[in-house]
Every structure is written in C-alpha cells, then in structure tokens.
Design a protein around this motif. Structure first.
Motif, PDB file in Angstrom:
ATOM      1  N   THR A 203      32.892 -80.065 -19.019  1.00 31.82           N
ATOM      2  CA  THR A 203      33.163 -79.383 -17.751  1.00 31.82           C
ATOM      3  C   THR A 203      33.545 -77.928 -17.988  1.00 31.82           C
ATOM      4  OG1 THR A 203      33.945 -81.470 -16.812  1.00 31.82           O
ATOM      5  CG2 THR A 203      34.508 -79.464 -15.631  1.00 31.82           C
TER       6      THR A 203
ATOM      7  N   GLU B 191      30.561 -75.968 -18.714  1.00 35.58           N
ATOM      8  CA  GLU B 191      29.806 -75.670 -17.487  1.00 35.58           C
ATOM      9  C   GLU B 191      30.385 -74.448 -16.778  1.00 35.58           C
ATOM     10  OE1 GLU B 191      28.360 -80.231 -16.364  1.00 35.58           O
ATOM     11  OE2 GLU B 191      30.106 -79.342 -15.386  1.00 35.58           O
TER      12      GLU B 191
ATOM     13  N   LEU C 190      33.078 -74.263  -9.458  1.00 32.51           N
ATOM     14  CA  LEU C 190      33.451 -74.877 -10.738  1.00 32.51           C
ATOM     15  C   LEU C 190      34.829 -74.418 -11.198  1.00 32.51           C
ATOM     16  CD1 LEU C 190      30.136 -74.835 -12.818  1.00 32.51           C
ATOM     17  CD2 LEU C 190      31.315 -76.818 -11.879  1.00 32.51           C
TER      18      LEU C 190
ATOM     19  N   GLU D 206      37.375 -76.359  -9.303  1.00 34.81           N
ATOM     20  CA  GLU D 206      37.413 -77.771  -9.672  1.00 34.81           C
ATOM     21  C   GLU D 206      38.089 -77.985 -11.027  1.00 34.81           C
ATOM     22  OE1 GLU D 206      33.429 -79.202  -9.590  1.00 34.81           O
ATOM     23  OE2 GLU D 206      33.173 -78.828  -7.444  1.00 34.81           O
ATOM     24  N   VAL D 207      37.816 -77.106 -11.968  1.00 31.54           N
ATOM     25  CA  VAL D 207      38.315 -77.310 -13.327  1.00 31.54           C
ATOM     26  C   VAL D 207      39.705 -76.707 -13.529  1.00 31.54           C
ATOM     27  CG1 VAL D 207      37.869 -76.846 -15.768  1.00 31.54           C
ATOM     28  CG2 VAL D 207      35.977 -77.419 -14.230  1.00 31.54           C
TER      29      VAL D 207
END
Length: 201
Positions: A8, A11, A58, A61-62
């Motif tokens: 992740t 990404e 992203l 989210e991370v």
C-alpha cells in the motif's frame, strides 16, 4: 511491516511519482501551445487532475493525511460549471485506428459491396474501403473486430457533456464544434500511454 502494508505504501509512492510526471506533461503542453483551447492542454490538465485525485485518496487511506491543493472537480478552475440537473447530454466519442493491413481492409469491403472491383498492382483502394466498412458496422463492432478489418486501435476517448435539448437536425451542419470542458460531466480514456507510464513507474 506486513507485505500488504508495504504494498500500500508503495502504491502511494507510485501515485506521487505519477503526479510529478503529469505535472511535467502539463507544463510541456502549456508552454508549447500556440492556440487557445488547445485539446492537448486540456488532455494534460485532465490527466493531472486524475493523478492528483488518485494520490490524494491513497494518501488519506494510508496516512490519514491530505494534500494542501484544491482537488480539480470540486469547484476549482476548470471544474464543471453546467446545470446541476441537465435536461440533455451529448456523448462525444473519438477512436483512432492505424491502417496496418490495407489489403485486408479492402477485402472486407469487397465482401460487403459487390460493386467494388478488386484492386490490382500497387493500388490499395483504402478510401472506398473505409467508407464501406464504417458505413456497414457500428463503431463498437469495428472496435471489437479491428484486427479483422486490418486496423490497429490507437487512443480513444468518450466525453459526456451537458447540453441543451435541440430540435432534430439542428446541429448536424457543425456537429463537432469544440466542446466546452466546463460542461463535461465525465470522460473515459483508453491509451497505451497509461500502460507505458505504469511500466516506467
């Protein structure tokens, strides 16, 4: 750190690199254009907007963090400025093809139209063949059978824009006036460029 967490975070890094690359392409398009409403500039803008949105999502989210930038499409410059409840929409489709096998294209046309005489020598008869094939088949079928027709798919894009209801035949004289990007409800692009960027990342 688990493999899933590492993936992740990778990404997120890839998304950040994609934003950097999109910025470079946008700057190049802006600095090299010589006309107003250059479609290359708009395409670069849209690519940058999509990359920025993806990175922002992203990142949140991370890391539970956001970027300090206004995300295009949320009221920023170039965002949708049409009616909230449009009464009609226009669907604009562009698909590019390379003619990689002119004789195969001509052979398909001759099967459809008996009046086309077989070509001989160096003659290929592409112009007439294109008219016959594209007049017989729907665009989606040509896209699905491109190789069969001696064609190779290039880039494609589909735009859905808000528009005013029109009377039959009203816009046919000039059907492809430059669309207003501020009326763009959504767009879908297919291009090898994105695959190449992924490989580079």
């Amino acid at each position: 750190m688990s493999d899933a967490a590492q993936l992740t975070r990778t990404e997120v890094r890839e998304a950040a690199e994609a934003v950097k690359a999109a910025i470079d392409r946008h700057l190049e398009a802006v600095s090299s254009t010589t006309t107003d409403d250059d479609p290359a500039v708009f395409a670069a803008y849209e690519e940058l907007a999509a990359a920025a949105i993806h990175y922002d999502q992203l990142l949140y989210e991370v890391y539970d963090e956001v970027t300090p930038f206004e995300v295009p499409g949320d009221g920023g410059p170039g965002s949708y400025q049409g009616p909230e409840e449009p009464e009609a929409v226009s669907v604009l489709i562009r698909r590019d093809y390379r003619i990689v096998d002119p004789r195969r294209l001509r052979a398909q046309a001759e099967r459809l139209d008996d009046s086309l005489a077989p070509v001989t020598g160096e003659e290929q008869g592409v112009t007439a063949a294109v008219g016959v094939v594209f007049g017989e088949f729907e665009p989606d079928e040509i896209a699905a059978r491109a190789e069969e027709f001696g064609l190779e798919e290039g880039d494609s894009t589909l735009w859905v824009t808000a528009t005013d209801p029109t009377e039959p035949g009203e816009w046919l004289a000039e059907p492809f006036d430059t669309p207003d990007p501020h009326l763009l409800l959504c767009r879908f692009d297919v291009s090898e460029v994105y695959d190449e960027d992924d490989l580079d990342d």
